[in-house]
Design a protein around this motif. Structure first.
Motif, PDB file in Angstrom:
ATOM      1  N   SER A  51       0.853  -1.181   0.000  1.00  0.00           N
ATOM      2  CA  SER A  51       0.000   0.000   0.000  1.00  0.00           C
ATOM      3  C   SER A  51       0.895   1.239   0.000  1.00  0.00           C
ATOM      4  N   SER A  52       0.325   2.385  -0.315  1.00  0.00           N
ATOM      5  CA  SER A  52       1.113   3.614  -0.358  1.00  0.00           C
ATOM      6  C   SER A  52       0.246   4.779   0.061  1.00  0.00           C
ATOM      7  N   LEU A  69      -4.709   0.935  -1.852  1.00  0.00           N
ATOM      8  CA  LEU A  69      -4.742  -0.436  -1.343  1.00  0.00           C
ATOM      9  C   LEU A  69      -4.653  -1.394  -2.518  1.00  0.00           C
ATOM     10  N   PRO A  70      -3.810  -2.419  -2.429  1.00  0.00           N
ATOM     11  CA  PRO A  70      -3.698  -3.373  -3.530  1.00  0.00           C
ATOM     12  C   PRO A  70      -4.898  -4.300  -3.634  1.00  0.00           C
ATOM     13  N   TRP A 107      -0.111   7.053 -11.275  1.00  0.00           N
ATOM     14  CA  TRP A 107       1.301   7.381 -11.543  1.00  0.00           C
ATOM     15  C   TRP A 107       2.232   6.521 -10.688  1.00  0.00           C
ATOM     16  N   ASP A 108       1.913   6.390  -9.415  1.00  0.00           N
ATOM     17  CA  ASP A 108       2.766   5.624  -8.507  1.00  0.00           C
ATOM     18  C   ASP A 108       2.828   4.152  -8.906  1.00  0.00           C
ATOM     19  N   LEU A 109       1.696   3.584  -9.282  1.00  0.00           N
ATOM     20  CA  LEU A 109       1.659   2.180  -9.678  1.00  0.00           C
ATOM     21  C   LEU A 109       2.404   1.937 -10.989  1.00  0.00           C
ATOM     22  N   ARG A 128       6.820  15.593  -6.506  1.00  0.00           N
ATOM     23  CA  ARG A 128       6.049  14.387  -6.788  1.00  0.00           C
ATOM     24  C   ARG A 128       6.661  13.724  -8.019  1.00  0.00           C
ATOM     25  N   ALA A 129       7.638  12.884  -7.771  1.00  0.00           N
ATOM     26  CA  ALA A 129       8.362  12.196  -8.838  1.00  0.00           C
ATOM     27  C   ALA A 129       8.952  10.920  -8.286  1.00  0.00           C
ATOM     28  N   ARG A 130       9.133   9.951  -9.180  1.00  0.00           N
ATOM     29  CA  ARG A 130       9.870   8.733  -8.842  1.00  0.00           C
ATOM     30  C   ARG A 130      11.167   8.775  -9.643  1.00  0.00           C
TER      31      ARG A 130
END
Length: 273
Positions: A51-52, A69-70, A107-109, A128-130
């Motif tokens: 989760s994030s 939630l996954p 975006w996160d996924l 807000r970046a990976r």
């Protein structure tokens, strides 16, 4: 949309007051709708592997987070709803807060691994970046610019039915801006490709109306009224199944709601005529 102030720095997280829960593209709703206090979120996040949590900004002056939630959990008094179900049923500010939440989760996924070298990414310290720790490739949430245009001639406007639209609505034309194009060039190209009509260039032919964030999945819509200057009406039958001219006094009932930019273009045309 003064109820929501976007976060300037997304890390570190503050102590959250409001919580939005997203799973499989849907939003968990309770007695306060999509906004929760901490209690139901703690229950939902229990044993939430992978989760994030992301800081979105302040809603009504209070910090707001989205939790991914996954898997979905069923909670008493709650239901899962798709993003489109909120359109026209909540305030504009709340709709775009929910849209922001879903887009951030997507975006996160989508970017947990680097698209350049394939290694894992980590969160940027402030933005807000990976970021890939191997090749330093950074990925921000993707926003795709689009033009949406209502073609007009005198007291008539062109309304179209899209081939893949879920609802049989008459709406404005729209399309993505291609690399190297400005918005006006994209508008002219899309009108010619989709319905075979030419539009004039310059302020006497194009009237900019406004923009709208459209989180399906992540577009920025740029809206125009565009005066037709030539061509022959010929829907392409791939994107556009039907296109017809309607007089301002005979606009059909089946048009997009006023909360959408397409609906605003149609209503603005009628009012200005």
């Amino acid at each position: 949309m003064s109820d929501f102030n976007p976060a300037a720095n997304v890390l570190p997280h503050p102590e959250f007051h409001w919580h939005i829960v997203v799973s499989h593209g849907e939003v968990l709703c309770g007695e306060r709708g999509p906004l929760h206090l901490s209690a139901p979120v703690r229950e939902a996040a229990r044993d939430g592997a992978q989760s994030s949590t992301h800081y979105l900004g302040d809603w009504g002056g209070k910090p707001c987070a989205v939790h991914h939630l996954p898997f979905r959990v069923e909670l008493p008094g709650c239901e899962w709803r798709g993003l489109r179900t909120f359109l026209g049923t909540v305030s504009e500010a709340l709709f775009f807060l929910i849209g922001r939440a879903v887009q951030v989760v997507n975006w996160d996924l989508d970017h947990r691994f680097c698209g350049r070298c394939g290694l894992s990414t980590v969160y940027h310290a402030k933005d807000r970046a990976r970021v890939c720790t191997s090749c330093n490739f950074a990925v921000y949430p993707r926003i795709s610019p689009c033009v949406i245009m209502l073609l007009v001639r005198g007291e008539e406007c062109l309304l179209a039915r899209h081939a893949h639209h879920r609802h049989a609505l008459y709406t404005a034309l729209a399309g993505f801006i291609e690399p190297g194009e400005n918005a006006e060039q994209a508008l002219a190209r899309e009108a010619l490709e989709e319905v075979g009509l030419e539009v004039g260039q310059g302020p006497q032919h194009l009237q900019y109306i406004g923009t709208q964030s459209w989180p399906f999945p992540g577009q920025l819509m740029i809206g125009y009224l565009a005066e037709v200057s030539g061509g022959t009406l010929r829907p392409d039958q791939e994107e556009i199944m039907e296109a017809r001219w309607f007089h301002k006094s005979q606009i059909p009932q089946a048009i997009p709601p006023a909360e959408t930019l397409s609906g605003q273009l149609i209503r603005t045309f009628v009012e200005r005529c």
